[in-house]
Design an enzyme around this catalytic site. Structure first.
Site, mmCIF file in Angstrom:
data_model
loop_
_atom_site.group_PDB
_atom_site.id
_atom_site.type_symbol
_atom_site.label_atom_id
_atom_site.label_comp_id
_atom_site.label_asym_id
_atom_site.label_seq_id
_atom_site.Cartn_x
_atom_site.Cartn_y
_atom_site.Cartn_z
ATOM 1 N N ASP A 141 -30.554 -12.606 -16.338
ATOM 2 C CA ASP A 141 -32.516 -13.379 -15.986
ATOM 3 C C ASP A 141 -33.507 -11.779 -16.498
ATOM 4 O O ASP A 141 -33.003 -10.709 -16.062
ATOM 5 C CB ASP A 141 -32.178 -13.370 -14.366
ATOM 6 C CG ASP A 141 -33.370 -13.367 -14.041
ATOM 7 O OD1 ASP A 141 -34.341 -12.957 -13.391
ATOM 8 O OD2 ASP A 141 -33.783 -14.728 -14.224
ATOM 9 N N LEU A 142 -34.336 -12.627 -16.889
ATOM 10 C CA LEU A 142 -35.478 -11.393 -17.573
ATOM 11 C C LEU A 142 -36.734 -11.310 -16.281
ATOM 12 O O LEU A 142 -36.564 -11.588 -15.162
ATOM 13 C CB LEU A 142 -36.552 -12.587 -18.228
ATOM 14 C CG LEU A 142 -35.711 -13.049 -19.657
ATOM 15 C CD1 LEU A 142 -36.696 -13.694 -20.175
ATOM 16 C CD2 LEU A 142 -34.896 -11.912 -20.470
ATOM 17 N N ASP A 198 -35.849 -18.725 -17.153
ATOM 18 C CA ASP A 198 -35.324 -17.404 -17.881
ATOM 19 C C ASP A 198 -33.798 -16.390 -17.947
ATOM 20 O O ASP A 198 -33.610 -16.291 -17.104
ATOM 21 C CB ASP A 198 -36.660 -16.931 -17.389
ATOM 22 C CG ASP A 198 -36.267 -15.918 -16.180
ATOM 23 O OD1 ASP A 198 -35.979 -16.470 -15.213
ATOM 24 O OD2 ASP A 198 -37.086 -14.939 -16.273
#
Length: 542
Positions: free
Chosen positions: A414-415, A457
């Site tokens: 995950d960003l 994301d």
């Protein structure tokens, strides 16, 4: 490299004709060479035999003439020198081949001779006297320096002679002298001319050799060869008493067609063992054969060109329908509307046309279905496979891992800071950032590994790892991904920084199904985010 059908047809026609021409040229040339060789060889052998016969017959006749002359009463005692001189001069006048004729007493003194040459001289040391005092004698070709000085010689060439001598005996059989004759070897030129002139009219480059039995010396032949020893396979055959022909190499690389014969005497004359060699260079002898081969080759090349041109036009007529089909196919490949043309005149082309039309229709339907299916399995924004594609991939990956007894490592990432980008730069910039992230993820993995976007994301990566140390291998890839994501992005002219948190779990043939492993990786992701982000956390099955 590829060639078109027209060129292939034209080339094939030309090559076939050229090969056939070469084969015919070889077969006809080979057979013609054999026939010509036999015909010319037999002719040369026949002339060689005739000349050998003529030489022996001539020598027999001259020896008989001397023998008959020795029986005359004029040679009996008491000797009338004037009468004998008249007889000898008359013999020379009637037969100019007798260069010198002389009568000697038993001590070798010349009592009478033609033109009084050597009259009063003693030649008891000469072979013509030594051998002739006991029995009839014929000596081989040789020089006589003493006689040569006394005889006219307009040509200036060395004079050569053949000896004939017989003992002169009285009524009781007692030898009372020797009648000797020197025959100019020039008479052999007459024999050569009479035998060779008809041959030379039909055959160019023919050479004739008469070879003495002593030392194989050439006594008649080309001026540059006279007096030299001859080494030739044909001579060895002639020495065995054979009369035939052969092809041999004599001087350097020059090849000759050679006829040969051996002189074995005539009647009671035993002969001097002369061999007659007549030869002709093979390139001259087989010139007609070579011309025939060249004619066949040139004709074949001309026919090959004509058939090549015919093949070119024939192939064009055949290829034209194929070109029309290819043009239609090219239009279809560019997305333009086109229809495969129909051809009914040629069955094969009709079948091909119908098959292609069916293929295009089926491909159009399949392409539409595949496009719909492909769109459903890929993320519209990044182009990465989605969750549906991930499930299909896992089914195959698990089967392969079980066969190779390896593992699958799940990275759920995950960003960090993505929401801030959306809030400050807008969703369009956020979408571009996701696309750039996708490129970096693909660069960080291998071609056979799966990178998917499962939402927002969040991304899932499936790695192929070993059974021995899967966590270490997955950690190396995860750190490489974190490092790449942490590098700055240029989005719409703005420098953007984001981070990356990773959760990981390892599937092995002994653990739960893949959905459970994916859930564990998702749990590990949240542990990473709560623990400070930009890190990897492994979650293992209980």
């Amino acid at each position: 490299m590829s060639i078109n059908l027209r060129t292939m047809f034209a080339g094939a026609f030309a090559v076939v004709i050229i090969l056939l021409t070469a084969l015919l040229s070889y077969l006809i040339g080979n057979e013609s060479s054999k026939t010509a060789g036999v015909t010319i060889g037999r002719s040369l052998a026949e002339v060689a035999y005739q000349m050998s016969y003529s030489l022996d017959h001539f020598m027999w006749a001259r020896s008989e003439e001397v023998e008959v002359l020795s029986k005359l009463k004029a040679f009996q005692e008491p000797v009338d020198k004037e009468e004998i001189a008249g007889l000898l001069n008359q013999l020379k006048e009637n037969l100019p081949v007798f260069t010198w004729v002389g009568y000697m007493d038993t001590k070798g003194n010349v009592l009478s001779s033609t033109d009084n040459i050597l009259a009063g001289s003693n030649i008891k040391e000469r072979p013509v006297f030594i051998n002739g005092i006991e029995a009839p004698y014929i000596g081989d070709v040789h020089d006589v320096k003493l006689l040569a000085k006394l005889l006219p010689n307009p040509s200036g060439e060395p004079l050569q002679f053949v000896d004939i001598s017989v003992p002169v005996k009285d009524a009781s059989g007692r030898s009372i002298g020797v009648l000797a004759a020197q025959l100019s070897w020039e008479w052999s030129r007459q024999v050569e001319s009479s035998n060779l002139t008809p041959l030379k009219e039909n055959m160019k480059g023919v050479e004739i050799f008469i070879v003495s039995k002593d030392d194989n010396m050439i006594v008649l032949g080309p001026a540059s060869q006279v007096g030299k020893s001859m080494k030739d396979p044909a001579l060895a055959q002639a020495r065995q008493g054979k009369s035939s022909w052969l092809i041999n190499k004599s001087e350097g690389s020059q090849s000759y067609l050679t006829g040969y014969a051996h002189g074995d005497g005539y009647m009671d004359y035993p002969g001097l063992g002369w061999s007659v060699i007549i030869r002709q260079p093979t390139d001259i002898a087989f010139d007609s054969v070579h011309r025939l081969q060249n004619y066949i080759a040139i004709s074949g090349l001309a026919v090959a060109v004509l058939f090549g041109i015919a093949g070119w036009f024939l192939a064009g007529w055949i290829v034209r329908p194929l070109q029309l089909i290819a043009e239609s196919a090219d239009l279809l490949s560019t997305g333009k509307e086109a229809e495969i043309p129909k051809f009914n005149r040629i069955t094969d082309l009709s079948i091909l046309s119908a098959s292609l039309r069916n293929l295009v229709n089926n491909l159009s339907q399949t392409e539409t279905e595949f496009y719909i299916s492909d769109m459903a399995r890929h993320d519209a924004l990044t182009g990465l496979p989605n969750r549906m594609a991930l499930d299909d991939y896992l089914a195959h990956a698990v089967s392969k891992a079980k066969q190779s007894r390896s593992t699958l490592s799940f990275l759920y990432l995950d960003l960090d800071g993505f929401k801030k980008v959306n809030d400050t730069l807008g969703h369009a910039s956020g979408d571009k950032l996701l696309q750039e992230v996708s490129f970096r993820l693909l660069e960080s993995t291998r071609d056979n590994e799966m990178v998917t976007r499962v939402g927002g994301d969040e991304f899932v990566i499936i790695l192929h790892t070993s059974a021995a140390k899967p966590m270490q291998e997955a950690e190396v890839v995860a750190k490489r991904i974190i490092d790449k994501i942490n590098q700055p992005f240029l989005i719409d002219g703005e420098i953007v920084h984001v981070g990356c948190s990773v959760g990981a779990a390892v599937w092995s043939p002994e653990t739960q199904d893949t959905s459970e492993i994916l859930r564990l990786a998702d749990d590990a992701l949240y542990i990473s985010k709560r623990s400070g982000k930009n890190r990897i956390t492994f979650e293992t099955a209980v």
